[in-house]
Design a protein around this motif. Structure first.
Motif, PDB file in Angstrom:
ATOM      1  N   UNK A   1      73.117  81.162  17.587  1.00  0.00           N
ATOM      2  CA  UNK A   1      74.199  80.614  16.760  1.00  0.00           C
ATOM      3  C   UNK A   1      74.341  79.109  16.999  1.00  0.00           C
ATOM      4  N   UNK A   2      74.262  78.682  18.262  1.00  0.00           N
ATOM      5  CA  UNK A   2      74.345  77.249  18.575  1.00  0.00           C
ATOM      6  C   UNK A   2      73.180  76.491  17.939  1.00  0.00           C
ATOM      7  N   UNK A   3      72.002  77.096  17.989  1.00  0.00           N
ATOM      8  CA  UNK A   3      70.822  76.478  17.398  1.00  0.00           C
ATOM      9  C   UNK A   3      70.983  76.357  15.876  1.00  0.00           C
ATOM     10  N   UNK A   4      71.578  77.374  15.276  1.00  0.00           N
ATOM     11  CA  UNK A   4      71.824  77.343  13.832  1.00  0.00           C
ATOM     12  C   UNK A   4      72.764  76.191  13.474  1.00  0.00           C
ATOM     13  N   UNK A   5      73.842  76.023  14.256  1.00  0.00           N
ATOM     14  CA  UNK A   5      74.789  74.942  13.964  1.00  0.00           C
ATOM     15  C   UNK A   5      74.137  73.577  14.171  1.00  0.00           C
ATOM     16  N   UNK A   6      73.272  73.472  15.173  1.00  0.00           N
ATOM     17  CA  UNK A   6      72.533  72.229  15.406  1.00  0.00           C
ATOM     18  C   UNK A   6      71.604  71.956  14.206  1.00  0.00           C
ATOM     19  N   UNK A   7      70.967  73.018  13.690  1.00  0.00           N
ATOM     20  CA  UNK A   7      70.057  72.887  12.539  1.00  0.00           C
ATOM     21  C   UNK A   7      70.810  72.504  11.277  1.00  0.00           C
ATOM     22  N   UNK A   8      72.024  73.036  11.113  1.00  0.00           N
ATOM     23  CA  UNK A   8      72.784  72.727   9.898  1.00  0.00           C
ATOM     24  C   UNK A   8      73.352  71.310   9.951  1.00  0.00           C
ATOM     25  N   UNK A   9      73.567  70.768  11.162  1.00  0.00           N
ATOM     26  CA  UNK A   9      74.081  69.399  11.289  1.00  0.00           C
ATOM     27  C   UNK A   9      72.984  68.372  11.041  1.00  0.00           C
ATOM     28  N   UNK A  10      71.728  68.773  11.237  1.00  0.00           N
ATOM     29  CA  UNK A  10      70.602  67.863  11.072  1.00  0.00           C
ATOM     30  C   UNK A  10      70.271  67.724   9.584  1.00  0.00           C
TER      31      UNK A  10
ATOM     32  N   UNK B   1      68.155  67.668   6.222  1.00  0.00           N
ATOM     33  CA  UNK B   1      67.059  68.518   5.763  1.00  0.00           C
ATOM     34  C   UNK B   1      67.532  69.926   5.470  1.00  0.00           C
ATOM     35  N   UNK B   2      66.576  70.820   5.262  1.00  0.00           N
ATOM     36  CA  UNK B   2      66.876  72.210   4.923  1.00  0.00           C
ATOM     37  C   UNK B   2      67.210  72.969   6.202  1.00  0.00           C
ATOM     38  N   UNK B   3      68.395  73.558   6.262  1.00  0.00           N
ATOM     39  CA  UNK B   3      68.893  74.200   7.479  1.00  0.00           C
ATOM     40  C   UNK B   3      67.953  75.281   8.000  1.00  0.00           C
ATOM     41  N   UNK B   4      67.474  76.154   7.133  1.00  0.00           N
ATOM     42  CA  UNK B   4      66.588  77.250   7.556  1.00  0.00           C
ATOM     43  C   UNK B   4      65.298  76.741   8.172  1.00  0.00           C
ATOM     44  N   UNK B   5      64.736  75.709   7.566  1.00  0.00           N
ATOM     45  CA  UNK B   5      63.499  75.128   8.097  1.00  0.00           C
ATOM     46  C   UNK B   5      63.753  74.429   9.433  1.00  0.00           C
ATOM     47  N   UNK B   6      64.890  73.723   9.529  1.00  0.00           N
ATOM     48  CA  UNK B   6      65.251  73.068  10.793  1.00  0.00           C
ATOM     49  C   UNK B   6      65.383  74.091  11.916  1.00  0.00           C
TER      50      UNK B   6
ATOM     51  N   UNK C   1      56.832  68.263  15.094  1.00  0.00           N
ATOM     52  CA  UNK C   1      57.491  69.491  14.656  1.00  0.00           C
ATOM     53  C   UNK C   1      56.714  70.037  13.458  1.00  0.00           C
ATOM     54  N   UNK C   2      56.471  71.343  13.434  1.00  0.00           N
ATOM     55  CA  UNK C   2      55.685  71.905  12.323  1.00  0.00           C
ATOM     56  C   UNK C   2      56.486  71.950  11.028  1.00  0.00           C
ATOM     57  N   UNK C   3      55.775  71.884   9.912  1.00  0.00           N
ATOM     58  CA  UNK C   3      56.446  72.071   8.624  1.00  0.00           C
ATOM     59  C   UNK C   3      56.562  73.582   8.390  1.00  0.00           C
ATOM     60  N   UNK C   4      57.376  73.969   7.433  1.00  0.00           N
ATOM     61  CA  UNK C   4      57.605  75.406   7.175  1.00  0.00           C
ATOM     62  C   UNK C   4      56.299  76.126   6.823  1.00  0.00           C
TER      63      UNK C   4
ATOM     64  N   UNK D   1      66.199  81.711   4.444  1.00  0.00           N
ATOM     65  CA  UNK D   1      67.325  81.537   3.530  1.00  0.00           C
ATOM     66  C   UNK D   1      68.364  82.654   3.695  1.00  0.00           C
ATOM     67  N   UNK D   2      67.924  83.856   4.075  1.00  0.00           N
ATOM     68  CA  UNK D   2      68.860  84.968   4.304  1.00  0.00           C
ATOM     69  C   UNK D   2      69.756  84.692   5.512  1.00  0.00           C
ATOM     70  N   UNK D   3      69.189  84.054   6.534  1.00  0.00           N
ATOM     71  CA  UNK D   3      69.946  83.735   7.746  1.00  0.00           C
ATOM     72  C   UNK D   3      70.989  82.662   7.421  1.00  0.00           C
ATOM     73  N   UNK D   4      70.591  81.669   6.624  1.00  0.00           N
ATOM     74  CA  UNK D   4      71.518  80.611   6.224  1.00  0.00           C
ATOM     75  C   UNK D   4      72.662  81.215   5.417  1.00  0.00           C
ATOM     76  N   UNK D   5      72.346  82.146   4.512  1.00  0.00           N
ATOM     77  CA  UNK D   5      73.375  82.807   3.699  1.00  0.00           C
ATOM     78  C   UNK D   5      74.318  83.606   4.592  1.00  0.00           C
ATOM     79  N   UNK D   6      73.775  84.265   5.617  1.00  0.00           N
ATOM     80  CA  UNK D   6      74.595  85.077   6.521  1.00  0.00           C
ATOM     81  C   UNK D   6      75.607  84.203   7.253  1.00  0.00           C
ATOM     82  N   UNK D   7      75.172  83.077   7.777  1.00  0.00           N
ATOM     83  CA  UNK D   7      76.055  82.203   8.545  1.00  0.00           C
ATOM     84  C   UNK D   7      77.001  81.386   7.663  1.00  0.00           C
TER      85      UNK D   7
END
Length: 168
Positions: free
Chosen positions: A36-45, A47-52, A147-150, A160-166
């Motif tokens: 969950x912390x990693x998800x919030x870090x990814x959404x703050x960065x 770019x595309x949250x799921x890819x981050x 960092x690798x691309x998607x 995208x399902x994980x992003x929708x869930x959060x």
């Protein structure tokens, strides 16, 4: 009657999203709070949250040790890191969730190179499969290039399902 195989109805949207999140957590071997912390870090960065999120998971030290072929599984890689067999830029790192930065050099410690588990994994290793990693079989060192691309991440994940869930 209990135990009979009844056909279940269509899964809810929430169930599908939750299963995708659980799949990613189990694949990378991370716990709920960290994820969950990693998800919030990814959404703050930017770019595309799921890819981050996937990029952050791929940049973990235990995952990189697994991707380099030093260990046969992610949990074995986690154990090698935890038992201080791996160095990053010449320093011993025993934190599996250590986040690698482009240019970091990952190596097997000198005294650990003779370990049977490492020797078997490296011998079974095929050519370098990942463009964001560089491997030198002679010195048992690898380099985290970027960092690798998607498209480069081989896991079958619908981020995208994980992003929708959060985002509920």
């Amino acid at each position: 009657m209990h135990g009979t195989s009844r056909k279940r109805g269509k899964q809810s949207e929430f169930a599908v999203q939750l299963m995708e999140k659980q799949k990613v957590k189990y694949t990378y071997g991370v716990l709920e709070r960290y994820f969950e912390n990693l998800f919030h870090k990814a959404s703050a960065k930017e770019g595309i949250t799921g890819e981050n999120l996937l990029k952050f998971l791929e940049a973990r030290l235990d995952n990189t040790v697994y991707r380099l072929g030093i260990a046969p599984t992610r949990s074995a890689a986690r154990q090698l890191v935890g038992h201080k067999h791996i160095t990053v830029n010449g320093e011993i790192v025993n934190i599996a969730s250590y986040s690698l930065r482009p240019g970091d050099v990952i190596a097997v410690r000198e005294r650990s190179k003779s370990l049977e588990a490492i020797a078997h994994s490296v011998a079974a290793r095929t050519i370098n499969k990942f463009s964001w990693l560089e491997w030198d079989a002679n010195t048992l060192t690898g380099k985290f290039l970027n960092l690798p691309s998607r498209e480069e991440i081989p896991e079958n994940i619908k981020e995208n399902l994980i992003v929708e869930l959060y985002s509920k």
